[in-house]
Enzyme design. Structure first.
Site: not given
Ligand code: NAD
Ligand code: 6OD
Length: 488
Positions: A290, A469
Site C-alpha cells: 500500500c 495505529e
C-alpha cells in the site's frame, strides 16, 4: 494445520464451517489448487463472538497484566521457533519470494507481539493534579481498559504482518480478537491458532473466521452487534462499507486504505540510493504494497539518467519461483488482480505512454507459466489526468515525470485524493524538512522507504484512511480510557 485444509479457529479449536462449505486456495505461482478453505457461516461468526466475549470475562480478563504481556512475548518466540512453517505457509499463499518473506513478513509477525507488549508496559497514562479551593485539591488519572471484542479484517498483500500489526496491540491491551483474513491468504492466520494453543493463550482470545466479504463472513462479522470495534486494512470502497456497518451501535473504527503514492527525486539526491530505494518502493512484493510508489517526479537535469538507471535495474530483476534464493520478483496474488493490472498496462498505451520497460507478461518455464505473472513496468509521457496516474493499480509499475521547481513537485505530489505515503530523495536537509512538512501524507520517508519504527504513528490522511495505529496511537484505539477524579 494440514497444508491442504484451512479451518476456522474458534474458542481454541480448529474446525470446519457449520455448513461444511469450502472453496479453493489457488497458488499464484502456477494456478494450481493448494488447499481447501473452510467458510464461516453466520452461526460460526456468532460462535466466535460468544467465545471472544467469554474470554474477556474469563481467564484472559482476569490474568495479571504482566502475565498477559509475558505470554505475548512467548507467542513471538513460538513464531520464531516455527519460522519455517510460517515462511512456507506465507510463500505458498502469496507466491512472494522467500528472500522477501524471510526478511520482512515473518520477522515482523513476531515483532508485532513483542513491541506492543513493551509499549503497553512502558507507556504511562495521563495524570493531572487540580486545585480545588478550600480543599486539599483533587487528582485525575486515566485508566486504560480493553475495548472488548475487536474484529480484524485483513487484506492479502502482507497477510501475517498486517494481521499481527493489529492483533499484537489488541491483545496487549487486553482485548480479544476475531480475525477475518483475506479469502486469498488463509494460511498464516490459521497457523497462528496453533501457536496460541502451544503458548497457553486462553481459548476464545484469538479466533479466525475464513470466507468472503460482502454478504458473507466479513459482513457477518462487521455487522455483528457484539463486536465492539473494527480495524480494517484494504480497499477504499470496502472501507466505506465497513464504516457504514460500524455506524450501527456507534462502534469505533480504524481504516488503513489505499494510496497513489508519489516519490520526488531532486537533482541533489544520492542517485545510487534513490534508484535502490525506488526499485524497492515500486517493485517489492510485485508492487503490492500500500505504501508503494506509483508516481515518480524527477528533477529535470537528472530525469534521463534516472529513467535509464531504473530501467536497467528493473530489467535485472530475477523473476521466478519463490523458493529460489536469487528470485526477487514473484507473481501477483490472483487471476482477477492480474487482469486488473494488465488492464492498466493496456490503458497506459492507449493514453499515449512511452513504455520504458515491461508492459506485458514475462516468458517463464512451462511449469509456472500458468501463474499470475506480469512484467515490472515503467512509463513516461502520460498526462496527470490519465487513470494510470490517478488510480491505485497495486502492481509493479510506475510513471515517471520531470519537474522544474520544488513547488511544482509538491503540487504534483499532493494533487490526489489519496494521502498515504511519500518518498523524498535529496541531500539538502532544509529541503527534506520543508518538503516533508508540505506533503499531504500520513507517512513521509526521506532517503528511505518502508523503514519502520513501530512506536511511530502509521496511517493515511485524506482518502487513505482514518486514525493512526502504532505505539501510543494503537493504545488509543485498542483501549477505552476512564478518567478517575479523586477529591483529596
Ligand atoms: P479488500 O478491501 O478487497 O479486502 C480486504 C478484506 O476485506 C478481505 O478480508 C475481504 O474479504 C474483506 N471484505 C471485503 N468486503 C467486505 C465487506 N463488505 N464487509 C466486510 N469485509 C469485507 O482489499 P484487498 O484487495 O484484500 O487489499 C488490497 C487493498 O488494501 C489495496 O487498496 C491496498 O492499498 C490496501 N492496503 C492498505 C494498507 C494500509 O496500511 N493503508 C495496507 C495494505 C493494503
Ligand atoms: O509496517 C506496517 O506496520 C504496515 N502496516 C505496513 C503496511 C503495508 C501495506 O501494504
Amino acid at each position: 494445520m494440514s497444508e491442504t485444509d484451512f479451518k476456522l479457529f474458534i474458542n481454541g479449536a480448529h474446525r470446519p464451517g457449520s455448513d461444511g462449505a469450502t472453496f479453493a486456495n489457488i497458488s499464484p505461482v502456477d494456478g494450481s489448487v493448494i488447499g481447501q478453505i473452510h467458510q464461516a457461516t453466520q452461526a460460526d461468526v456468532d460462535d466466535a463472538v460468544r467465545a471472544a466475549q467469554a474470554a474477556l470475562t474469563g481467564p484472559w480478563g482476569t490474568m495479571a497484566r504482566n502475565d498477559r504481556l509475558e505470554m505475548l512475548h512467548e507467542v513471538a518466540a513460538e513464531i520464531d521457533r516455527r519460522f519455517h512453517d510460517f515462511l512456507a505457509a506465507e510463500v505458498a499463499d502469496t507466491g512472494k519470494p522467500v528472500s522477501l518473506a524471510s526478511h520482512v513478513d515473518i520477522p515482523r509477525g513476531a515483532a508485532n507481539f513483542k513491541i506492543f507488549a513493551d509499549v503497553v508496559k512502558n507507556v504511562p497514562s495521563e495524570f493531572f493534579g487540580m486545585d480545588v479551593p478550600g480543599t486539599d485539591g483533587a487528582i485525575n488519572y486515566g485508566l486504560r481498559k480493553p475495548k472488548g471484542v475487536i474484529a480484524v479484517i485483513c487484506p492479502w498483500n502482507l497477510p501475517l504482518l498486517l494481521m499481527t500489526w493489529k492483533v499484537g496491540p489488541a491483545l496487549a491491551c487486553g482485548n480479544t480478537v476475531i480475525v477475518k483474513p483475506s479469502e486469498e491468504t488463509p494460511a498464516t492466520a490459521t497457523l497462528l491458532g496453533e501457536v496460541m494453543n502451544t503458548v497457553g493463550v486462553p481459548a476464545g482470545v484469538y479466533n479466525v473466521v475464513h470466507g468472503f466479504g460482502p454478504g458473507a463472513t466479513g459482513e457477518f462479522l462487521t455487522t455483528h452487534p457484539d463486536v465492539d470495534a473494527i480495524t480494517f486494512t484494504g480497499e477504499n470502497l470496502t472501507g466505506e462499507k465497513i464504516m457504514q456497518a460500524s455506524a450501527v451501535g456507534a462502534r469505533d473504527i480504524s481504516l488503513e486504505l489505499g494510496g497513489k503514492n508519489p516519490a520526488i527525486v531532486f537533482a541533489d539526491a544520492d542517485m545510487v540510493a534513490a534508484i535502490e530505494g525506488t526499485m524497492r518502493s515500486a517493485f517489492a512484493n510485485c508492487g503490492q504494497v500500500c505504501l508503494g510508489t506509483e508516481r515518480i517526479y524527477v528533477e529535470r537535469p537528472i530525469f534521463d539518467e534516472f529513467v535509464a538507471r531504473l530501467k536497467d535495474s528493473a530489467e535485472a530483476l530475477k523473476v521466478g519461483r519463490p523458493s529460489d534464493d536469487d528470485t526477487d520478483f514473484g507473481p501477483l496474488i490472483s487471476e482477477e488482480h492480474r487482469d486488473k493490472v494488465l488492464g492498466f498496462y493496456e490503458k497506459a498505451v492507449t493514453d499515449g505512454a512511452k513504455v520504458v520497460t515491461g508492459g506485458g507478461v514475462p516468458q517463464l518455464e512451462d511449469d509456472i507459466a500458468g501463474g499470475w505473472w506480469v512484467e515490472p513496468t515503467i512509463w513516461t509521457g502520460l498526462e496527470e489526468d490519465s487513470t494510470v496516474v490517478t488510480d491505485e493499480i497495486f502492481g509493479p509499475c510506475c510513471h515517471i515525470r520531470p519537474f522544474d521547481t520544488e513547488e511544482e513537485a509538491i503540487e504534483l505530489a499532493n494533487d490526489t485524493p489519496f494521502g498515504l505515503a511519500a518518498a523524498v530523495w535529496t541531500t539538502n536537509a532544509s529541503r527534506a524538512h520543508r518538503v516533508g512538512a508540505a506533503l499531504d501524507v500520513g507517512l513521509c520517508w526521506v532517503n528511505s522507504w518502508f523503514l519502520r519504527d513501530l512506536r511511530t504513528p502509521f496511517g493515511g490522511s485524506k482518502a487513505s484512511g482514518i486514525g493512526r495505529e502504532g505505539g501510543v496511537h494503537s493504545l488509543e484505539f485498542y483501549t477505552e480510557t476512564t478518567n478517575v477524579c479523586l477529591q483529596l
